[in-house]
Structure formats: C-alpha cells, structure tokens
Design an enzyme around this catalytic site. Structure first.
Site, PDB file in Angstrom:
ATOM      1  N   HIS A 269       0.962  -1.354  -0.462  1.00 41.41           N
ATOM      2  CA  HIS A 269       0.087  -0.135   0.082  1.00 41.41           C
ATOM      3  C   HIS A 269       1.149   1.047   0.183  1.00 41.41           C
ATOM      4  O   HIS A 269       2.158   1.047   0.662  1.00 41.41           O
ATOM      5  CB  HIS A 269      -0.427  -0.154   1.506  1.00 41.41           C
ATOM      6  CG  HIS A 269      -1.775   1.205   1.799  1.00 41.41           C
ATOM      7  ND1 HIS A 269      -1.360   2.136   2.120  1.00 41.41           N
ATOM      8  CD2 HIS A 269      -3.088   0.886   1.371  1.00 41.41           C
ATOM      9  CE1 HIS A 269      -2.625   3.116   1.478  1.00 41.41           C
ATOM     10  NE2 HIS A 269      -3.926   2.063   1.681  1.00 41.41           N
TER      11      HIS A 269
ATOM     12  N   ASP B  14       3.463  -4.200   7.759  1.00 42.34           N
ATOM     13  CA  ASP B  14       2.315  -3.855   7.703  1.00 42.34           C
ATOM     14  C   ASP B  14       0.916  -4.433   8.142  1.00 42.34           C
ATOM     15  O   ASP B  14       0.673  -5.303   7.066  1.00 42.34           O
ATOM     16  CB  ASP B  14       2.318  -2.651   6.454  1.00 42.34           C
ATOM     17  CG  ASP B  14       0.556  -2.090   6.121  1.00 42.34           C
ATOM     18  OD1 ASP B  14      -0.094  -2.515   7.011  1.00 42.34           O
ATOM     19  OD2 ASP B  14       0.885  -1.265   4.958  1.00 42.34           O
TER      20      ASP B  14
ATOM     21  N   GLN C 164      -4.094  -5.308   7.068  1.00 42.54           N
ATOM     22  CA  GLN C 164      -4.835  -6.024   6.492  1.00 42.54           C
ATOM     23  C   GLN C 164      -5.146  -7.410   6.907  1.00 42.54           C
ATOM     24  O   GLN C 164      -5.854  -7.707   6.877  1.00 42.54           O
ATOM     25  CB  GLN C 164      -5.302  -6.325   5.046  1.00 42.54           C
ATOM     26  CG  GLN C 164      -5.356  -4.994   4.006  1.00 42.54           C
ATOM     27  CD  GLN C 164      -6.671  -4.823   4.156  1.00 42.54           C
ATOM     28  OE1 GLN C 164      -7.458  -5.623   4.115  1.00 42.54           O
ATOM     29  NE2 GLN C 164      -6.310  -3.338   3.989  1.00 42.54           N
TER      30      GLN C 164
ATOM     31  N   LYS D 266     -10.170  -1.213  10.235  1.00 39.61           N
ATOM     32  CA  LYS D 266     -10.590  -2.043   9.748  1.00 39.61           C
ATOM     33  C   LYS D 266     -11.176  -3.314  10.074  1.00 39.61           C
ATOM     34  O   LYS D 266     -10.832  -4.067   9.426  1.00 39.61           O
ATOM     35  CB  LYS D 266      -8.869  -1.907   8.553  1.00 39.61           C
ATOM     36  CG  LYS D 266      -8.408  -1.382   7.582  1.00 39.61           C
ATOM     37  CD  LYS D 266      -7.883  -1.590   6.691  1.00 39.61           C
ATOM     38  CE  LYS D 266      -7.160  -0.139   5.994  1.00 39.61           C
ATOM     39  NZ  LYS D 266      -7.905   0.443   4.935  1.00 39.61           N
TER      40      LYS D 266
ATOM     41  N   CYS E 191      -5.478   1.936  -3.930  1.00 39.47           N
ATOM     42  CA  CYS E 191      -3.563   2.708  -3.110  1.00 39.47           C
ATOM     43  C   CYS E 191      -2.690   2.016  -2.809  1.00 39.47           C
ATOM     44  O   CYS E 191      -1.669   1.989  -2.343  1.00 39.47           O
ATOM     45  CB  CYS E 191      -3.099   3.070  -1.152  1.00 39.47           C
ATOM     46  SG  CYS E 191      -5.029   4.284  -1.336  1.00 39.47           S
TER      47      CYS E 191
HETATM   48  N1  PMP Z   1      -1.290  -0.767   4.716  1.00 38.34           N
HETATM   49  C1  PMP Z   1      -2.339  -1.628   3.673  1.00 38.34           C
HETATM   50  C2  PMP Z   1      -1.863  -2.532   3.808  1.00 38.34           C
HETATM   51  C3  PMP Z   1      -3.632  -1.031   3.846  1.00 38.34           C
HETATM   52  O1  PMP Z   1      -4.563  -1.471   3.285  1.00 38.34           O
HETATM   53  C4  PMP Z   1      -3.937   0.592   4.109  1.00 38.34           C
HETATM   54  C5  PMP Z   1      -5.625   0.686   4.106  1.00 38.34           C
HETATM   55  N2  PMP Z   1      -6.746   0.501   3.336  1.00 38.34           N
HETATM   56  C6  PMP Z   1      -3.733   1.200   5.167  1.00 38.34           C
HETATM   57  C7  PMP Z   1      -1.866   0.264   5.298  1.00 38.34           C
HETATM   58  C8  PMP Z   1      -3.273   2.385   5.293  1.00 38.34           C
HETATM   59  O2  PMP Z   1      -4.394   2.253   6.430  1.00 38.34           O
HETATM   60  P1  PMP Z   1      -4.821   3.705   7.525  1.00 38.34           P
HETATM   61  O3  PMP Z   1      -5.321   4.548   6.241  1.00 38.34           O
HETATM   62  O4  PMP Z   1      -6.278   2.794   8.305  1.00 38.34           O
HETATM   63  O5  PMP Z   1      -3.717   4.339   7.568  1.00 38.34           O
END
Ligand code: PMP
Length: 437
Positions: free
Chosen positions: A151, A228, A231, A254, A394
């Site tokens: 991401h 990270d 997910q 999430k 993203c």
């Molecule tokens: N890493 C991953 C793998 C994600 O899916 C996301 C959110 N789509 C993020 C980081 C960022 O999360 P947040 O927008 O809650 O900061």
C-alpha cells in the site's frame, strides 16, 4: 481506582450471536447471516431497496453494535481527559483507555502493553517509524527495502526518508500470481538494508506473505523488519513475538473498531532509543524554558490528547473478534475466498488476481472484467446493493506490475456468507450482459 473495561456487555452480545441458531446450514466457521444482526449497517436497505451486500471491509469495516455502544457509553458516562485528572471520572477514563491498550497488546501477542503506541491509523504508525527511527538510524548510502506489493502507506514514507537522508530504496518484486518473489528478496538483502518494510496481507491482491520467513532472512543480514498489519490483524491470528518482527502497524477501523485509532507495536529497546515523533503535552516528564525531558514509552509518542473513546471502542472490537476466535475468523474467510475464487472462475471474461491457493489468499479478491472499466463494474454492483471498491487501492505499483489502471475488489469479513458470493457472481454476469462484454 481499579476499573473494569466496558467489555462484558460486548462479550455477552458476541457469545449470543455466535451461539444463535443459524437459519440455514452454517457456511464457513460460523453463520455470517446470523452475525449480520450484530451490525446496524445491515438494518437499512440500500438506496434502491436492496439488501446491503458489504464487500469492502478492506477499505473500512462496519461496526458491530457492541463497538457503537462502547463509544456511546464512554462519551455518555466515562469521558474525561486521561492521565491528568485527580478525580474519579478521569481515573475511570484512564483505566478504560489503558485496558484497551492491554487488549491490543494481547491481541497481537506483544510482550508488554508498554510497547503499544496509540496512533490514528496504520499510516501514522508507519510514518512514526520512518520519521523517528528512520531519521535517526538511516543515513547517506544506506539501503531500505520495501516490496512491489505494498500500500502507498508503506512506500511513500520510505521514499521521503530515502530522499531526505540520501539512502536508496529498493523493492522486492512480485510473481505473476501476486506473491513476493523470495529469490528476489534474498538477492536484494545482499545490499544489507537497514530495514525491510513488508505487509503481511496485500490489500490489493489479498496475498498472505510469509512474514516470519522474511523476518528470519532480514535479521540474518542485520535488517529490522516493519510489518504493515493493516490487513492481517483484522483477519487472522497475529503474534508479533512469534513473527519475530520489530515493528507492527494496524488500523482500528479495518478491524470493526472506530476510525481515528490505530496502533504501532515496537520492540521496547527500539522504542526507548527513538526520539519523539511529535512534541507537546503528555509526552514530557519535565519542561523548562530551556528544554524538556521525554516521558517513558509509550507516552513519549503520544503527544496531546489521544482518541480516548476510540481506543476504548477498539478494545470492544477486539472483544468481539476474540469472542469469535481469530482462528475461526480466518477459517471463515478462507472458506469464502475458496468459494468465490471457484465461482468467479466459472465465468468467462473474469480475470482473478493474486494467488489461487486459498492458504495464501486472505479475504480479498481483485477482479478485472474484460472490456469493462472497474468503475463501471462498481456502479452496476451498487445498483444491486453490493458495495465493492474500484480503483488502484492505493497500490499503484501493483497495478503497474499487471499493466492495468485499476481492479474491482471484493473483500470479505465475518458477516459475509455464500449468499453474498452468489450476489457477487450474479452481479458480474449482469454487468457483462449490460456491457455486452
Ligand atoms: N496498509 C494497508 C495494507 C492497507 O490496506 C491500508 C488501508 N487501505 C493502509 C496500510 C493504511 O491504512 P489507514 O488508511 O487506516 O492508515
């Protein structure tokens, strides 16, 4: 004053939901349909009067009543600023806030709640490490390693760091079926990076990466590993101690919790050695006009008034998930993914991305319908009451890897079942008919 967290009502509600007799044979580890009763979002039909089929948990998950109640109850009866009041209400709020921190620590297998820093989300957690650890430990000529699967939240902070300090940033490549290329990882570790930043589950493809193996290989060359977990933490058992990683980032929204709250876990000695990310109130022990002394961890990283009720709400979300059992959450999603993958595979003109093996695939399926733009697909789905995400998620480097601008992404959670997958495949067929594709 010892304070019990506002969890018992939640736990009872979950236990009741889990034990509720299913209307039809349970599909997966439990009845998604029965669990939907816990989520007020499913009470309201969609704008065209259809049942809501929510397949966008990877973007943000709906909230069970237990979480909404914990938020409302905190604001109504237990709210004051934390760590500063010498009065009962503030001690009550502080006790609940700190109990939530202990729940996060327990949920991810952290050795101590003092290693859990509350932040707004995974993005802030990663930025905290990139700024605080990165600007102190990475210098000119050093290397950082990320992956093509990330991401943007796990790419851009490292790009900024590399640019500012004169380090180089490289990426582990991915295979045609969306797995980390472990040979490429081994090759790129030869540059002896200072840090490897890797997601446990890809939000764009659903790939589950072998993070424990990445950690072993990275540590062997002296690199730290940031995972990270945005997910993974919501969808599978996570144990940072067993993974052996050095930092772990998650987002509350999430994992059925409120937005505006997330957590960074870091090994104590690393956190102790890092300078503050933001400065101001709460993160100091002493301030004079000449300077300041920092508070101990985790408070050193929590400048200003935190998201108090949201942290307590995240604790309630953890209670809910733990009452279901994270093993069963994963088993449920594995079942759904296996079925969805097979059902979508029977439809000509549907391209499924990511690993075919359900063991390597979390509850996320990225699709391309030949000849139809993903935004059009999502619009048709919306008319059927199906909420999916269309776009680059993203994760533009992933899209570049497959030479596509976007995908349509269906992501599953505990409240989904085979009816939702049938709705998805029906909608795919309707969409193809509509566009004559
Ligand atoms: N890493 C991953 C793998 C994600 O899916 C996301 C959110 N789509 C993020 C980081 C960022 O999360 P947040 O927008 O809650 O900061």
């Amino acid at each position: 004053m010892a304070v019990e967290p506002a969890a018992s009502a939640t736990a009872t509600a979950v236990a009741t939901a889990a034990a509720r007799p299913a209307q039809k044979p349970v599909q997966g580890a439990f009845s998604g349909a029965a669990l939907r009763a816990d989520f007020p979002a499913f009470d309201t039909p969609t704008h065209l009067g259809k049942r809501l089929v929510y397949l966008d948990a990877a973007a943000s998950a709906p909230k069970p009543r237990a979480v909404i109640d914990a938020l409302a109850d905190t604001y109504a009866h237990h709210y004051a600023n934390v760590h500063r009041g010498i009065y009962e209400l503030s001690e009550d709020a502080t006790g609940r806030f700190e109990a939530a921190r202990r729940k996060v620590a327990g949920f991810i297998g952290a050795p101590s709640a003092r290693e859990v820093v509350f932040v707004r989300n995974a993005t802030e957690a990663i930025n905290l490490v990139a700024y605080s650890w990165g600007r102190t430990n990475v210098g000119r000529g050093d290397h950082i390693l990320s992956t093509q699967l990330e991401h943007h939240a796990n790419i851009v902070p490292w790009q900024q760091l590399a640019r500012e300090v004169g380090a180089t940033l490289d990426y582990v490549e991915i295979t045609d079926d969306g797995r980390l290329d472990m040979d490429d990882l081994r090759r790129k570790l030869e540059a002896r990076p200072k840090l490897v930043a890797v997601s446990q589950v890809s939000n764009a493809l659903g790939t589950i990466s072998p993070v424990a193996e990445v950690v072993e290989l990275a540590h062997a060359v002296g690199a730290l590993v940031l995972v990270d977990g945005a997910q993974s933490a919501p969808h599978m058992p996570v144990d940072v101690t067993a993974l052996g990683c050095d930092f772990f980032a998650l987002s509350g929204h999430k994992m059925l919790g409120p937005s505006g709250i997330g957590a960074l876990w870091g090994r104590r000695e690393l956190l102790d050695g890092m300078p503050p990310f933001m400065t101001g109130g709460s993160m100091i022990i002493k301030v004079t006009l000449d300077g300041a002394e920092w508070n101990e961890v985790p408070y050193k990283f929590e400048a200003g008034t935190p998201a108090i009720a949201e942290a307590i709400g995240l604790g309630a979300a953890i209670d809910y998930l733990e009452a279901l059992g994270m093993d069963r959450v994963r088993e449920h999603e594995r079942y759904l993914v296996e079925h969805a993958w097979a059902a979508l595979g029977e439809i000509p003109g549907v391209w499924r991305l990511g690993p075919a093996d359900p063991e390597l695939h979390a509850g996320v399926i990225s699709l391309v319908l030949e000849g139809i733009h993903p935004h059009d697909v999502a619009t048709v789905f919306d008319h059927e009451g199906i909420a999916v995400r269309a776009g680059h998620h993203c994760a533009q480097p992933v899209m570049l890897r497959y030479d596509i601008p976007a995908t349509t992404r269906a992501s599953f959670y505990v409240y989904n079942d085979l009816d939702d997958i049938a709705a998805l495949t029906d909608a795919v067929r309707s969409c193809q008919q509509l566009f004559n594709a």
